[in-house]
Design an enzyme around this catalytic site. Structure first.
Site, PDB file in Angstrom:
ATOM      1  N   ASP A 164       0.836  -1.203   0.000  1.00 22.53           N
ATOM      2  CA  ASP A 164       0.000   0.000   0.000  1.00 22.53           C
ATOM      3  C   ASP A 164       0.872   1.255   0.000  1.00 22.53           C
ATOM      4  O   ASP A 164       1.760   1.411   0.819  1.00 22.53           O
ATOM      5  CB  ASP A 164      -0.954   0.046   1.205  1.00 22.53           C
ATOM      6  CG  ASP A 164      -2.204   0.849   0.901  1.00 22.53           C
ATOM      7  OD1 ASP A 164      -3.301   0.273   0.906  1.00 22.53           O
ATOM      8  OD2 ASP A 164      -2.086   2.078   0.641  1.00 22.53           O
TER       9      ASP A 164
ATOM     10  N   ASP B 160       4.396   1.818  -5.641  1.00 23.34           N
ATOM     11  CA  ASP B 160       3.281   2.377  -6.416  1.00 23.34           C
ATOM     12  C   ASP B 160       2.983   1.396  -7.557  1.00 23.34           C
ATOM     13  O   ASP B 160       3.818   1.203  -8.445  1.00 23.34           O
ATOM     14  CB  ASP B 160       3.719   3.752  -6.969  1.00 23.34           C
ATOM     15  CG  ASP B 160       2.676   4.386  -7.871  1.00 23.34           C
ATOM     16  OD1 ASP B 160       1.678   3.719  -8.221  1.00 23.34           O
ATOM     17  OD2 ASP B 160       2.875   5.567  -8.240  1.00 23.34           O
TER      18      ASP B 160
ATOM     19  N   ASN C  86      -5.715  -4.981  -6.301  1.00 19.86           N
ATOM     20  CA  ASN C  86      -6.866  -4.363  -5.638  1.00 19.86           C
ATOM     21  C   ASN C  86      -6.722  -2.852  -5.456  1.00 19.86           C
ATOM     22  O   ASN C  86      -7.724  -2.156  -5.280  1.00 19.86           O
ATOM     23  CB  ASN C  86      -7.049  -5.071  -4.271  1.00 19.86           C
ATOM     24  CG  ASN C  86      -7.906  -4.302  -3.309  1.00 19.86           C
ATOM     25  OD1 ASN C  86      -9.130  -4.406  -3.336  1.00 19.86           O
ATOM     26  ND2 ASN C  86      -7.281  -3.484  -2.446  1.00 19.86           N
TER      27      ASN C  86
ATOM     28  N   TYR D   4     -12.958   6.115 -14.079  1.00 21.01           N
ATOM     29  CA  TYR D   4     -12.928   4.926 -13.208  1.00 21.01           C
ATOM     30  C   TYR D   4     -13.630   3.737 -13.879  1.00 21.01           C
ATOM     31  O   TYR D   4     -13.106   2.615 -13.917  1.00 21.01           O
ATOM     32  CB  TYR D   4     -13.612   5.302 -11.896  1.00 21.01           C
ATOM     33  CG  TYR D   4     -13.744   4.197 -10.880  1.00 21.01           C
ATOM     34  CD1 TYR D   4     -12.667   3.832 -10.073  1.00 21.01           C
ATOM     35  CD2 TYR D   4     -14.961   3.530 -10.696  1.00 21.01           C
ATOM     36  CE1 TYR D   4     -12.801   2.828  -9.125  1.00 21.01           C
ATOM     37  CE2 TYR D   4     -15.100   2.537  -9.749  1.00 21.01           C
ATOM     38  CZ  TYR D   4     -14.017   2.187  -8.965  1.00 21.01           C
ATOM     39  OH  TYR D   4     -14.152   1.188  -8.029  1.00 21.01           O
TER      40      TYR D   4
ATOM     41  N   LYS E 207     -12.187   0.158 -15.068  1.00 18.98           N
ATOM     42  CA  LYS E 207     -12.710  -1.076 -14.470  1.00 18.98           C
ATOM     43  C   LYS E 207     -13.262  -2.028 -15.535  1.00 18.98           C
ATOM     44  O   LYS E 207     -13.178  -3.252 -15.382  1.00 18.98           O
ATOM     45  CB  LYS E 207     -13.775  -0.749 -13.423  1.00 18.98           C
ATOM     46  CG  LYS E 207     -13.212  -0.093 -12.155  1.00 18.98           C
ATOM     47  CD  LYS E 207     -12.118  -0.923 -11.529  1.00 18.98           C
ATOM     48  CE  LYS E 207     -11.875  -0.612 -10.063  1.00 18.98           C
ATOM     49  NZ  LYS E 207     -10.710  -1.359  -9.539  1.00 18.98           N
TER      50      LYS E 207
ATOM     51  N   THR F  27     -16.393   1.354   2.410  1.00 23.50           N
ATOM     52  CA  THR F  27     -15.005   1.765   2.620  1.00 23.50           C
ATOM     53  C   THR F  27     -14.973   3.288   2.426  1.00 23.50           C
ATOM     54  O   THR F  27     -15.991   3.879   2.064  1.00 23.50           O
ATOM     55  CB  THR F  27     -14.050   1.128   1.580  1.00 23.50           C
ATOM     56  OG1 THR F  27     -14.389   1.652   0.291  1.00 23.50           O
ATOM     57  CG2 THR F  27     -14.157  -0.389   1.549  1.00 23.50           C
TER      58      THR F  27
HETATM   59  N1  LIG Z   1     -15.766  -0.333  -1.967  1.00 19.77           N
HETATM   60  C1  LIG Z   1     -16.526  -0.707  -2.971  1.00 19.77           C
HETATM   61  O1  LIG Z   1     -17.745  -0.860  -2.871  1.00 19.77           O
HETATM   62  C2  LIG Z   1     -15.897  -0.991  -4.304  1.00 19.77           C
HETATM   63  C3  LIG Z   1     -16.749  -1.194  -5.392  1.00 19.77           C
HETATM   64  C4  LIG Z   1     -16.194  -1.504  -6.612  1.00 19.77           C
HETATM   65  C5  LIG Z   1     -14.818  -1.602  -6.737  1.00 19.77           C
HETATM   66  N2  LIG Z   1     -14.017  -1.365  -5.671  1.00 19.77           N
HETATM   67  C6  LIG Z   1     -12.573  -1.503  -5.860  1.00 19.77           C
HETATM   68  O2  LIG Z   1     -12.023  -2.249  -4.797  1.00 19.77           O
HETATM   69  C7  LIG Z   1     -10.661  -1.856  -4.602  1.00 19.77           C
HETATM   70  C8  LIG Z   1     -10.432  -1.506  -3.136  1.00 19.77           C
HETATM   71  O3  LIG Z   1     -11.168  -0.335  -2.843  1.00 19.77           O
HETATM   72  P1  LIG Z   1     -11.637   0.096  -1.377  1.00 19.77           P
HETATM   73  O4  LIG Z   1     -13.072   0.385  -1.468  1.00 19.77           O
HETATM   74  O5  LIG Z   1     -11.130  -0.884  -0.372  1.00 19.77           O
HETATM   75  O6  LIG Z   1     -10.881   1.508  -1.246  1.00 19.77           O
HETATM   76  P2  LIG Z   1      -9.780   2.085  -0.215  1.00 19.77           P
HETATM   77  O7  LIG Z   1      -9.520   3.478  -0.602  1.00 19.77           O
HETATM   78  O8  LIG Z   1     -10.239   1.811   1.182  1.00 19.77           O
HETATM   79  O9  LIG Z   1      -8.495   1.172  -0.483  1.00 19.77           O
HETATM   80  C9  LIG Z   1      -7.677   1.327  -1.612  1.00 19.77           C
HETATM   81  C10 LIG Z   1      -6.224   1.258  -1.182  1.00 19.77           C
HETATM   82  O10 LIG Z   1      -5.390   1.329  -2.350  1.00 19.77           O
HETATM   83  C11 LIG Z   1      -4.222   2.088  -2.013  1.00 19.77           C
HETATM   84  N3  LIG Z   1      -3.592   2.635  -3.231  1.00 19.77           N
HETATM   85  C12 LIG Z   1      -4.070   3.622  -4.027  1.00 19.77           C
HETATM   86  N4  LIG Z   1      -3.236   3.870  -5.050  1.00 19.77           N
HETATM   87  C13 LIG Z   1      -2.190   2.995  -4.903  1.00 19.77           C
HETATM   88  C14 LIG Z   1      -1.007   2.774  -5.672  1.00 19.77           C
HETATM   89  N5  LIG Z   1      -0.740   3.487  -6.787  1.00 19.77           N
HETATM   90  N6  LIG Z   1      -0.157   1.800  -5.261  1.00 19.77           N
HETATM   91  C15 LIG Z   1      -0.419   1.073  -4.138  1.00 19.77           C
HETATM   92  N7  LIG Z   1      -1.522   1.276  -3.360  1.00 19.77           N
HETATM   93  C16 LIG Z   1      -2.397   2.220  -3.746  1.00 19.77           C
HETATM   94  C17 LIG Z   1      -4.751   3.184  -1.111  1.00 19.77           C
HETATM   95  O11 LIG Z   1      -3.722   3.741  -0.307  1.00 19.77           O
HETATM   96  C18 LIG Z   1      -5.816   2.438  -0.285  1.00 19.77           C
HETATM   97  O12 LIG Z   1      -5.319   1.977   0.951  1.00 19.77           O
HETATM   98  C19 LIG Z   1     -10.413  -0.706  -5.577  1.00 19.77           C
HETATM   99  O13 LIG Z   1      -9.818  -1.196  -6.751  1.00 19.77           O
HETATM  100  C20 LIG Z   1     -11.804  -0.201  -5.853  1.00 19.77           C
HETATM  101  O14 LIG Z   1     -11.870   0.499  -7.067  1.00 19.77           O
HETATM  102  C21 LIG Z   1     -14.525  -1.050  -4.465  1.00 19.77           C
END
Ligand SMILES: NC(=O)c1ccc[n+]([C@@H]2O[C@H](COP(=O)([O-])OP(=O)(O)OC[C@H]3O[C@@H](n4cnc5c(N)ncnc54)[C@H](O)[C@@H]3O)[C@@H](O)[C@H]2O)c1
Length: 312
Positions: free
Chosen positions: A37, A72, A99, A170, A174, A204
């Site tokens: 992360d 990253d 993720n 986004y 996706k 989240t």
């Molecule tokens: N929460 C939902 O309902 C939902 C729905 C559809 C898709 N998603 C996808 O699920 C995944 C997780 O999302 P989440 O909801 O847990 O969000 P979140 O923001 O809680 O977690 C995402 C994490 O990714 C890290 N991150 C961002 N850019 C980065 C990089 N370049 N390198 C390394 N780490 C990086 C961030 O620091 C963060 O901790 C994402 O891909 C999101 O698009 C989530």
């Protein structure tokens, strides 16, 4: 729970939200985990070692094995470094969960170049780069004669596969990740690697930004938005027994998991010569007499066994 004893996993973006739950679940199943992360803001600005390190601490405190990575994922060389970290520390890589993600929502008409580029970079290149380097590692092992049971688990979104207004950057990334999953599954099958993707739904910081406060239900009532609901699928797909399941996209809402149909053959307009545009237009109007347009995310999520957080 299937045993992942002896396996090495990387989960990107595992310092918070859904990725954190994947990392905890994989460690609980016995895997050694690289918790990646960058620790930035939701918009992808800044860095912070705390989120990844605190998940490592949690895993270690529970008797598991984990190490942090602050790379990253959208940087090609940093992604290689992350894969190498798993190999240097634990001798191999078996499971890659892509993720990590950020959000910069804006209506298309107002979207800036930066908002487009940053989101495409973190999600789409952030899936390609780690997968590319992991695939090189697996090809090397397969060529050396090893029979692999390796896994890539990607993260798509209802926004991409069903289409959500205000998320052109986004959602496009996706949807591309779902396409990338199908192609990578076909290419990597020869090395013993399966590639699947999840379209998750969870409370989240990401969804609270889009949909506002999403309070959990009262104690003892099943919470469909608990991010931990997403992780049993990751553990199941990571198991050796799931070797035959590849190229699929799983929509997950609480206890509902829907294996989505990919782009599929639909209405066919066929003749044995080139169409005349006038004639084709007449046919299109006849066949689509009521018009035709996407059903939208709310309707499609409900069809798949979930509901939109916007109305939920
Ligand atoms: N929460 C939902 O309902 C939902 C729905 C559809 C898709 N998603 C996808 O699920 C995944 C997780 O999302 P989440 O909801 O847990 O969000 P979140 O923001 O809680 O977690 C995402 C994490 O990714 C890290 N991150 C961002 N850019 C980065 C990089 N370049 N390198 C390394 N780490 C990086 C961030 O620091 C963060 O901790 C994402 O891909 C999101 O698009 C989530």
């Amino acid at each position: 729970m299937p045993s992942l004893e002896g396996k090495v996993a990387i989960v990107t973006g595992a310092g918070r939200g859904i990725g954190r739950e994947h990392a905890l679940a994989l460690a609980q199943a016995g895997a050694q985990v690289v918790v990646n992360d960058l620790g930035g803001s939701l918009a992808g600005e800044g860095t912070d070692a705390t989120p990844a390190q605190s998940v490592v601490n949690e895993i270690v405190a529970g008797g598991g094995e984990a190490v942090a990575s602050y790379d990253d994922v959208s940087d090609f060389a940093a992604a290689e470094h992350m894969i190498q970290r798993a190999v240097d520390r634990y001798g191999r890589l078996d499971i890659l969960v892509n993720n990590a993600g950020i959000l910069r929502d804006r209506m298309l008409v107002n979207m800036t170049e930066d908002e487009w580029d940053a989101v495409i970079a973190v999600h789409l290149k952030g899936h390609f780069a780690p997968t590319r380097h992991a695939a090189a590692h697996w090809r090397e092992r397969a060529k050396a004669g090893e029979t692999l049971r390796a896994r890539v688990i990607n993260t798509s979104s209802p926004s991409g596969i069903f289409g959500n207004v205000g998320q052109a950057n986004y959602g496009a990334a996706k949807a591309a990740i779902a396409g990338f999953t199908v192609i990578a599954a076909q290419e990597l099958q020869r090395y013993g690697v399966t590639v699947n993707c999840i379209a998750p739904n969870a409370r989240t910081r990401m969804t609270e930004e889009t949909f506002g406060d999403l309070p959990p239900p009262e104690e003892g009532v099943f919470d469909p938005l608990d991010p931990a609901n997403m992780s049993p699928l990751v553990v199941a797909l990571a198991a050796d027994e799931a070797q035959g399941i590849t190229g699929q996209c799983f929509f997950v809402w609480g206890g509902s998991i829907n294996v989505l149909r990919p782009w599929d053959a639909g209405e066919l307009f066929a003749k044995d010569e080139r169409w005349d545009a006038d004639e084709l237009l007449t046919q299109l109007k006849e066949r689509f007499s009521e018009g035709v347009a996407p059903d939208g995310m709310v309707a499609m999520m409900s069809k798949a066994g979930g509901q939109s957080m916007r109305v939920g």
